[in-house]
Design a protein around this motif. Structure first.
Motif, PDB file in Angstrom:
ATOM      1  N   ASP A 150       0.829  -1.203   0.000  1.00 25.99           N
ATOM      2  CA  ASP A 150       0.000   0.000   0.000  1.00 25.99           C
ATOM      3  C   ASP A 150       0.870   1.262   0.000  1.00 25.99           C
ATOM      4  O   ASP A 150       0.578   2.231  -0.714  1.00 25.99           O
ATOM      5  N   ALA A 151       1.953   1.238   0.805  1.00 23.38           N
ATOM      6  CA  ALA A 151       2.852   2.394   0.862  1.00 23.38           C
ATOM      7  C   ALA A 151       3.542   2.611  -0.481  1.00 23.38           C
ATOM      8  O   ALA A 151       3.724   3.755  -0.927  1.00 23.38           O
ATOM      9  N   ALA A 152       3.907   1.527  -1.139  1.00 22.83           N
ATOM     10  CA  ALA A 152       4.559   1.629  -2.444  1.00 22.83           C
ATOM     11  C   ALA A 152       3.616   2.229  -3.484  1.00 22.83           C
ATOM     12  O   ALA A 152       4.010   3.085  -4.290  1.00 22.83           O
ATOM     13  N   LEU A 153       2.365   1.791  -3.468  1.00 26.51           N
ATOM     14  CA  LEU A 153       1.396   2.337  -4.424  1.00 26.51           C
ATOM     15  C   LEU A 153       1.185   3.832  -4.197  1.00 26.51           C
ATOM     16  O   LEU A 153       1.072   4.602  -5.158  1.00 26.51           O
ATOM     17  N   ARG A 154       1.140   4.231  -2.922  1.00 29.90           N
ATOM     18  CA  ARG A 154       0.977   5.661  -2.635  1.00 29.90           C
ATOM     19  C   ARG A 154       2.173   6.457  -3.142  1.00 29.90           C
ATOM     20  O   ARG A 154       2.044   7.627  -3.513  1.00 29.90           O
ATOM     21  N   ALA A 155       3.351   5.812  -3.144  1.00 34.12           N
ATOM     22  CA  ALA A 155       4.567   6.491  -3.606  1.00 34.12           C
ATOM     23  C   ALA A 155       4.781   6.333  -5.112  1.00 34.12           C
ATOM     24  O   ALA A 155       5.770   6.835  -5.643  1.00 34.12           O
ATOM     25  N   GLY A 156       3.885   5.621  -5.775  1.00 36.35           N
ATOM     26  CA  GLY A 156       4.028   5.400  -7.197  1.00 36.35           C
ATOM     27  C   GLY A 156       5.152   4.444  -7.539  1.00 36.35           C
ATOM     28  O   GLY A 156       5.790   4.563  -8.590  1.00 36.35           O
ATOM     29  N   LYS A 157       5.382   3.447  -6.681  1.00 33.69           N
ATOM     30  CA  LYS A 157       6.480   2.510  -6.861  1.00 33.69           C
ATOM     31  C   LYS A 157       5.984   1.070  -6.818  1.00 33.69           C
ATOM     32  O   LYS A 157       4.875   0.780  -6.352  1.00 33.69           O
TER      33      LYS A 157
END
Length: 356
Positions: A110-117
């Motif tokens: 989820d954190a990666a998706l928020r960061a666009g990664k």
């Protein structure tokens, strides 16, 4: 103001790094140099870079952040299973991370998706040491489809750890498990797993003996480069420096005393009940450093005849009976450091670090 000293010879670290890097690269194994044992000090990292090391690993995100800030462009693997609350920092600072728990993997995704990664992960497999990792096929089949449902992460590897908790030694059998599970996961679930991280310094013996499965292509190594030592395997590595780190503390008392405490005994400062061999009256040196500064059991006096006896929070006690009068109050005693000694000394606020 007085402080005990940790002395670091970066030239010896560079030479150890170059020797191990060349050895592993010639056998198709990539090294991730574990920097947690010296709190990721930039000077030591630069010494490893000079020896050809290009990948790094640490268990603490604070260390990774500090290292990448000091030396931009470093590639770092997070080697401790992160807490869920660390998910944002994992994605921000780590280029890859070891994982074992689906709740944490979801948080990182989820954190990666928020960061666009898309964040690469290595799934840890417990092959018997009983620390972190998926244990058995039932647990593997439970977590695999759930990882596929996490679009913010990519499963790029499998890893295992031995020697750190259960003292299990690496073997052909327990490292080959990674190969078998890679093939299983790629075939059944459609993963594209390419990295097999087969352990740490203790796994080098299999590589040296030509027994490490050829599919194992990644190791997480710190001790071999820093100390030329394999504690789990109970050996020093031939041709490597074992003395890149030295701890120095000043002698503040020198007296002859009995070797067994006198009177009714309770527990020591750690709550343990230690034993004291009766060696008669001996000359003992007390040095101005203690457990708050360094792991005393990982210190070896370099003066012939000197022997570590023990320590309290602020004092190191050394038997110098057999040192032929070479020790005096005010002298600096010198100790070769093992892994835990450097780990403690580099995190203590009371130790001065000097580069040699």
């Amino acid at each position: 103001m007085y402080a005990p000293i940790l002395e670091i010879d970066t030239r010896k670290i560079t030479e150890n790094a170059r020797k191990l890097h060349d050895f592993c690269a010639g056998r198709g194994v990539e090294l991730a140099f574990a920097t947690k044992g010296f709190s990721a000090r930039p000077e030591v990292i630069r010494a490893a870079l000079a020896g050809g090391i290009t990948r790094f690993a640490d268990s603490r995100l604070k260390n990774i952040a500090a290292a990448k800030t000091a030396i931009p462009g470093l590639h770092y693997l997070l080697i401790r299973i992160p807490a869920m609350d660390e998910a944002e920092d994992v994605v921000r600072w780590a280029d890859c991370s070891l994982q074992s728990q689906i709740e944490v993997i979801r948080a990182v995704s989820d954190a990666a998706l928020r960061a666009g990664k898309i964040h690469p992960i290595i799934l840890m497999i417990d092959v018997g040491d009983l620390r972190e990792g998926v244990f058995g096929m039932e647990q593997l089949d439970e977590i695999a489809p759930q990882i596929l449902a996490c679009p913010g992460v990519e499963l790029v590897g499998l890893g295992t750890n031995v020697g750190c908790y259960g003292s299990v030694l690496p073997s052909v059998e327990n490292t080959k498990i990674l190969v078998e599970l890679r093939d299983y996961l790629n075939s059944k679930y459609g993963f594209h797993i390419t990295t097999l991280s087969g352990g740490a310094t203790c796994t080098l013996k299999l590589l040296e003996d030509g027994l490490l499965p050829r599919e194992i292509n990644h190791l997480r190594v710190g001790e071999a480069i820093l100390y030329g030592e394999d504690t789990t395997g109970n050996r020093f590595l031939e041709g490597y420096h074992q003395d890149a780190f030295h701890f120095k503390a000043q002698v503040v008392e020198l007296r002859r005393k009995p070797s067994v405490p006198i009177g009714e005994r309770g527990r020591d400062g750690k709550g343990d009940i230690p034993e004291y061999p009766d060696r008669g009256v001996r000359l003992r040196a007390i040095c101005a450093a203690g457990k708050q500064d360094v792991a005393w059991a990982a210190l070896t006096p370099t003066l012939p005849g000197a022997e570590m006896i023990g320590a309290s929070s602020d004092h190191l006690i050394v038997d110098v009976e057999d040192c032929a009068g070479q020790v005096h109050v005010g002298d600096w005693m010198d100790f070769r450091c093992g892994y835990m000694a450097v780990l403690d000394a580099t995190t203590s606020a009371y130790v001065k670090v000097q580069l040699k």
